[in-house]
Write a protein that holds these residues in place. Structure first.
Motif: not given
Ligand code: SF4
Length: 293
Positions: A23-29, A41-43, A74-76, A105-107
């Motif tokens: 659900v992080h929504g990165c536009i380039y995922c 669905d991805f979300e 996928s982000d843990p 992780t991005k979080s």
């Molecule tokens: S899987 Fe990674 S790149 Fe894709 S939306 Fe989540 S944090 Fe962003």
């Protein structure tokens, strides 16, 4: 969000993803690409509810301790209570078995589990990876809208540094015509220098686009950067590799700065580092025997 009981959790190379979708929504995922054959669905994040049970079982059967990798697909730290409970349980299991960890992780929610990361790092090796794409906080809210911004990730990297945990930054993607500038690269590198990161993974200045991922990316370009989609289409068509015209100059600067600051930058070297198990207890005992001689 939905739950699923899965059959296995660790890959042959000891990688795992405790959920599918994000659900992080990165536009380039890239994880949106249709080649991954996601049936929901991805979300609508799929939580692998039995992940800790399977991990415990898999580690119990191992004859040798290993590094466990997580977060590649996928982000843990997706902020869903059941998911956060699962990742904490998995870290407890990894710690109890004396295994190492490479976690991406991005979080900055990962700071909640700092106590466990430190314990893993006392016995073996804990490596925390995060992504930095833009130094511009406003742009970050567009590119990665539902997760903490670059500045907070920089804070997380410094906390890891202060606690003796090695960090690796994925400096990717730098999107043509959007964040592929010298100013942005320098800002990100300065963060990496200040946070004393161990390494930076950078495959070149650009992005990859394929079916599923491309459609979503273009939809977001239309929303936030009118006219940009057409610019991409004209220049890159349906190419998978979408490289910036600034690639050569920026990569030269990237290599120079990394060398000046002893930052490891070869992706293969960094992947090997993250896969190589270290037994710190054994190393301490060897030191003790050495002292007696
Ligand atoms: S899987 Fe990674 S790149 Fe894709 S939306 Fe989540 S944090 Fe962003």
């Amino acid at each position: 969000m939905h739950f699923k009981e899965v059959k296995g959790i660790l890959s042959a190379t000891n990688g795992m993803n405790i959920s599918r979708g994000c659900v992080h929504g990165c536009i380039y995922c890239d994880a949106r690409s249709t080649c991954y054959d996601m049936r929901h669905d991805f979300e609508d994040v799929e939580i692998k509810i039995n992940a800790p049970f399977l991990l415990e079982d898999a580690l119990k059967r191992k004859r040798k301790k290993c590094m466990v990798g997580t977060g590649a697909m996928s982000d843990p730290y997706i902020p869903i209570p059941e998911n956060l409970a699962n990742i904490r349980s998995c870290l407890e299991i990894i710690e109890r078995h004396g295994c190492g960890l490479a976690i991406q992780t991005k979080s900055n929610l990962i700071l909640r589990d700092l106590d466990l990361l430190k314990k893993i790092n006392e016995k073996s090796k804990c490596v925390v990876e995060t992504t930095l794409t833009t130094y511009d906080e406003a742009l970050c809210k567009i590119l990665e809208p539902n997760v903490c911004t670059t500045k907070a990730r920089f804070g997380m990297l410094k906390t890891m540094r202060d606690n003796g945990i090695k960090t690796i930054v994925w400096m990717s993607p730098l999107l043509p015509f959007i964040n592929d500038t010298a100013e942005n690269l320098r800002g990100l590198l300065q963060y990496c220098i200040e946070a004393e990161v161990y390494g930076i993974i950078n495959f070149g200045i650009g992005v990859t686009l394929r079916e599923g991922d491309r459609e979503y990316f273009y939809q977001k370009l239309d929303e936030h950067f009118p006219g940009m989609k057409q610019k991409y289409q004209r220049k890159y068509g349906n190419s998978y590799q979408v490289m910036s015209d600034n690639n050569n100059a920026l990569m030269q600067e990237f290599y120079t700065v990394c060398q000046q600051h002893n930052i490891v930058y070869g992706p293969e070297k960094l992947f090997t580092y993250m896969r190589t198990y270290e037994d710190k207890h054994a190393a301490i005992q060897l030191d003790l025997f050495g002292d007696r001689d």
